[in-house]
Each structure stands twice: as C-alpha cells, then as structure tokens.
Design an enzyme around this catalytic site. Structure first.
Site, PDB file in Angstrom:
ATOM      1  N   CYS A 297       1.381  -1.773  -0.017  1.00 21.19           N
ATOM      2  CA  CYS A 297      -0.221  -0.052  -0.041  1.00 21.19           C
ATOM      3  C   CYS A 297       1.086   1.493  -0.025  1.00 21.19           C
ATOM      4  O   CYS A 297       1.818   1.472  -1.039  1.00 21.19           O
ATOM      5  CB  CYS A 297      -1.034  -0.087   1.224  1.00 21.19           C
ATOM      6  SG  CYS A 297      -2.492   0.878   0.574  1.00 21.19           S
TER       7      CYS A 297
ATOM      8  N   LYS B  68     -11.984   8.462  -1.811  1.00 17.41           N
ATOM      9  CA  LYS B  68     -10.899   6.872  -1.149  1.00 17.41           C
ATOM     10  C   LYS B  68     -11.753   5.392  -1.932  1.00 17.41           C
ATOM     11  O   LYS B  68     -12.466   5.509  -1.739  1.00 17.41           O
ATOM     12  CB  LYS B  68     -11.315   6.671   0.446  1.00 17.41           C
ATOM     13  CG  LYS B  68     -10.976   5.992   0.870  1.00 17.41           C
ATOM     14  CD  LYS B  68     -10.227   5.449   2.914  1.00 17.41           C
ATOM     15  CE  LYS B  68     -10.210   4.417   3.170  1.00 17.41           C
ATOM     16  NZ  LYS B  68     -10.148   4.532   4.892  1.00 17.41           N
TER      17      LYS B  68
ATOM     18  N   HIS C 108      -3.812  -4.760   0.376  1.00 21.68           N
ATOM     19  CA  HIS C 108      -3.290  -4.839   1.604  1.00 21.68           C
ATOM     20  C   HIS C 108      -4.393  -6.522   1.725  1.00 21.68           C
ATOM     21  O   HIS C 108      -5.307  -6.882   2.172  1.00 21.68           O
ATOM     22  CB  HIS C 108      -4.714  -4.137   2.847  1.00 21.68           C
ATOM     23  CG  HIS C 108      -3.739  -3.019   2.806  1.00 21.68           C
ATOM     24  ND1 HIS C 108      -2.962  -3.327   3.699  1.00 21.68           N
ATOM     25  CD2 HIS C 108      -4.110  -1.324   2.740  1.00 21.68           C
ATOM     26  CE1 HIS C 108      -2.735  -1.396   3.764  1.00 21.68           C
ATOM     27  NE2 HIS C 108      -3.568  -1.647   3.177  1.00 21.68           N
TER      28      HIS C 108
ATOM     29  N   GLU D  51      -3.148  -8.553   3.426  1.00 26.03           N
ATOM     30  CA  GLU D  51      -2.899  -9.493   4.403  1.00 26.03           C
ATOM     31  C   GLU D  51      -3.658  -9.116   5.526  1.00 26.03           C
ATOM     32  O   GLU D  51      -4.062  -9.656   7.048  1.00 26.03           O
ATOM     33  CB  GLU D  51      -1.565  -8.565   5.734  1.00 26.03           C
ATOM     34  CG  GLU D  51      -2.116  -6.913   6.086  1.00 26.03           C
ATOM     35  CD  GLU D  51      -1.805  -6.238   5.232  1.00 26.03           C
ATOM     36  OE1 GLU D  51      -1.564  -5.022   4.913  1.00 26.03           O
ATOM     37  OE2 GLU D  51      -1.823  -6.784   3.537  1.00 26.03           O
TER      38      GLU D  51
ATOM     39  N   ARG E 231     -14.773   3.182  12.689  1.00 29.61           N
ATOM     40  CA  ARG E 231     -12.898   4.674  12.714  1.00 29.61           C
ATOM     41  C   ARG E 231     -13.545   5.586  12.507  1.00 29.61           C
ATOM     42  O   ARG E 231     -13.460   6.814  12.999  1.00 29.61           O
ATOM     43  CB  ARG E 231     -11.848   3.866  12.836  1.00 29.61           C
ATOM     44  CG  ARG E 231     -10.573   5.211  13.194  1.00 29.61           C
ATOM     45  CD  ARG E 231     -10.072   4.916  12.478  1.00 29.61           C
ATOM     46  NE  ARG E 231      -9.442   5.295  10.799  1.00 29.61           N
ATOM     47  CZ  ARG E 231      -8.898   4.195   9.932  1.00 29.61           C
ATOM     48  NH1 ARG E 231      -7.737   3.974  10.548  1.00 29.61           N
ATOM     49  NH2 ARG E 231      -8.984   4.478   9.221  1.00 29.61           N
TER      50      ARG E 231
END
Length: 321
Positions: free
Chosen positions: A142, A163, A235, A237, A249
């Site tokens: 990333c 985003k 990502h 992971e 969040r």
C-alpha cells in the site's frame, strides 16, 4: 516448496510450462537450507494487529523464519505502548549492520501527505538505501509501495476523487510469473487508500512488470523482473474485519466515509463482512517467500552485499542520498 524428481523425467518440461516449480535431483543435492531472516518495517498504527496479520501469512510454509520488527525512531508512536516497542521492536541503528533475506514494508496512514512531509521520510530513505546491499527481496504494501516507487524511481502519487475502499477483483496478467504459481485467473484483494501511483510513469520504468490489475481499483501488483522488489497496492494481509473497523473509525471521526464496496452482504454494515481473499493472500505471501526470497538468496547471508546488483538510484527532491 518444489517437487523434486529424477533429472530428465519427461514430465518436467510440461510441469514447468504449467508454472509448476520442479527441482531435479542434481540441483536438490546442491541446495543448502538455513533459517531465513526477515525484517518487517511496521508503519501501521495498530502494530499488534499488523504483526499478527503478517506473521499469520508468513507461517503458511515449511520454511523456518526468524522475524525482526522495526519501528521508525523519528516518529512518535501514539497507538502502541512504548514498552511493547522496547520489548519486541528494533530501531534502524540496531539492525543496519545485519543482512536480511527479505524485507516487508507495510502501509501507513499518511497517504494524503506529500512524501517529504512525512516525519520519518529521511529515515525511510535511509532504510531503502541500506536495503540495496543488505536485503535480497523487498515486499512493499500500500503506502509502502507508493513510497518505494517514489524513492527508487521518482514515481509520483496522485489523489483519488474519493477513498478507494472495499474488496476488488484483480486479474493475473502474467500467470507464468512465480509469484502467481497456483493462482486462478482472478483473485480478490482489499483496498483502502486515498491515492494511487502514476501508472504512466511506472510503464516507463523498463525493469518493472505489471503482474495484476483491477478494472475498478487500477494497478494491483507489480514487481521488478528479478523479484528483488515487489509492490502490492492493496492489503492482502487484512483480516475479515479490518475494513469494517476502519469504516467505523472514520464514521466516529465525522469523515462520512462511503460504505466499502463489495464487502458487507447486501451493503448492510450490520451484517458480518464476507471474506474471499484469504486463500490468495496465503498463496501470494508463500510464493514471495519461496520464489522471490528462498530460491535466490545466498546461503551465506553476509555475501548479499556482493551478490546484489546496484542498478537503481533514488532521491529526495531529485538528489541521491
């Protein structure tokens, strides 16, 4: 791990044509095996979560691995206890005399800053410069991928209109590449970023190969042709709930984020998110560890400095370190 067979077995060439790693008995006799040493530059705020995610994926091979974690001393960590860093992490000054078979550079929540505005940017460049002679293969994730491309090749990043967040399908552009041994034609990968690297600039770097693309998310994975550098823009992971945690969040922070795409069943954030990238993540990390690291790194780690090629420069404001 490779399939070991008798030299000149007729099936060998057909297996190799199918991108199956076959090692004949003569090569197997000459292969030395030792513990692999990896360094993880963990730039993520929830360091304990990222540690678990990375280690889970690295554990899915029969290879024995020693993992060191590194934090940036020039950055004040706010989400992890200093006692944890003192106990389980090292600073660059503590590892720079070491040699590592592999290096993983994680993402970081600093995409909307210019690279030079990141408080640990000078330290990051120092690590990149050091890796040329002390690391065999580096996996950038990333922001770590965007920063690595900028540091090494001057590839700028661009702001996205909004985003990019969700689970996106990616195509395997080169099924013969060792990183994609065992992959289907398509796989899924989580994305969570505000920026992207300049694709036109990347295509001008002759030694980089685009290995995976997404129609919705753009470039997914690219690598240097000798696999010394691997760039993962998503990502893989991430756990099942990581995007959900980030979404909640951002909502709590008043950012009014859009719902992650292709993630919550029926786009209902009250329902447990689906996970359809775990097998691809496990296979990708295993392939990187085996084919980009284990099969190429010298048996004597200290020989890396003589073994590695010095074929790229990188800069801060256009100047070499």
């Amino acid at each position: 791990m490779p399939v070991k067979v008798i030299k000149n077995l007729p099936a060998i060439e057909e297996l190799r044509a199918d991108n199956i790693f076959v090692m004949d008995s003569e090569r197997a006799k000459k292969q030395n095996i030792r513990l692999l040493n990896l360094l993880v530059v963990n730039l993520m705020p929830r360091k304990l979560v990222t540690e678990t995610q990375i280690l889970r994926l690295l554990s899915n091979t029969p290879l024995q691995i020693n993992v060191d974690f590194l934090y940036t001393a020039t950055h004040e960590v706010k989400n992890t206890q200093q006692s944890h860093l003192d106990s389980f992490y090292k600073s660059f000054s503590q590892v720079k005399a070491n040699y590592y078979d592999g290096l993983i550079v994680t993402g970081a929540p600093v995409e909307q800053l210019e690279f030079e505005a990141v408080d640990y940017w000078a330290e990051f460049l120092e690590i990149m410069n050091w890796s040329k002679s002390h690391v065999y293969s580096t996996l950038h994730i990333c922001w770590g991928a965007q920063a690595g491309l900028y540091a090494r090749y001057g590839v700028e990043k661009e702001n996205l209109a909004q985003k990019l967040c969700g689970i996106f399908e990616s195509s395997v552009e080169n099924p013969k590449n060792p990183l994609f041994r065992g992959f289907d034609d398509y796989f899924y990968c989580p994305q969570s970023r505000y920026t992207c690297s300049d694709e036109q600039a990347i295509t001008k770097v002759a030694d980089l190969e685009v290995l995976s693309k997404s129609q919705e998310a753009g470039l997914s994975i690219l690598a240097k042709k000798n696999l010394r550098e691997v760039y993962l823009f998503g990502h893989l992971e991430y756990d099942r709930d990581t995007l959900a945690w980030e979404y909640q969040r951002d909502k709590a922070s008043g950012l009014q984020p859009e719902l992650p795409k292709h993630y919550f069943p029926e786009d209902d954030d009250r329902k447990p998110p689906k996970m359809n990238w775990a097998s691809a993540a496990s296979l990708f990390f295993s392939n990187w560890l085996n084919y980009a690291v284990y099969q190429g790194t010298p048996y004597v780690a200290e020989r890396l400095s003589k073994h590695l090629e010095e074929d790229y420069d990188f800069n801060e404001n256009g100047e070499e370190l």
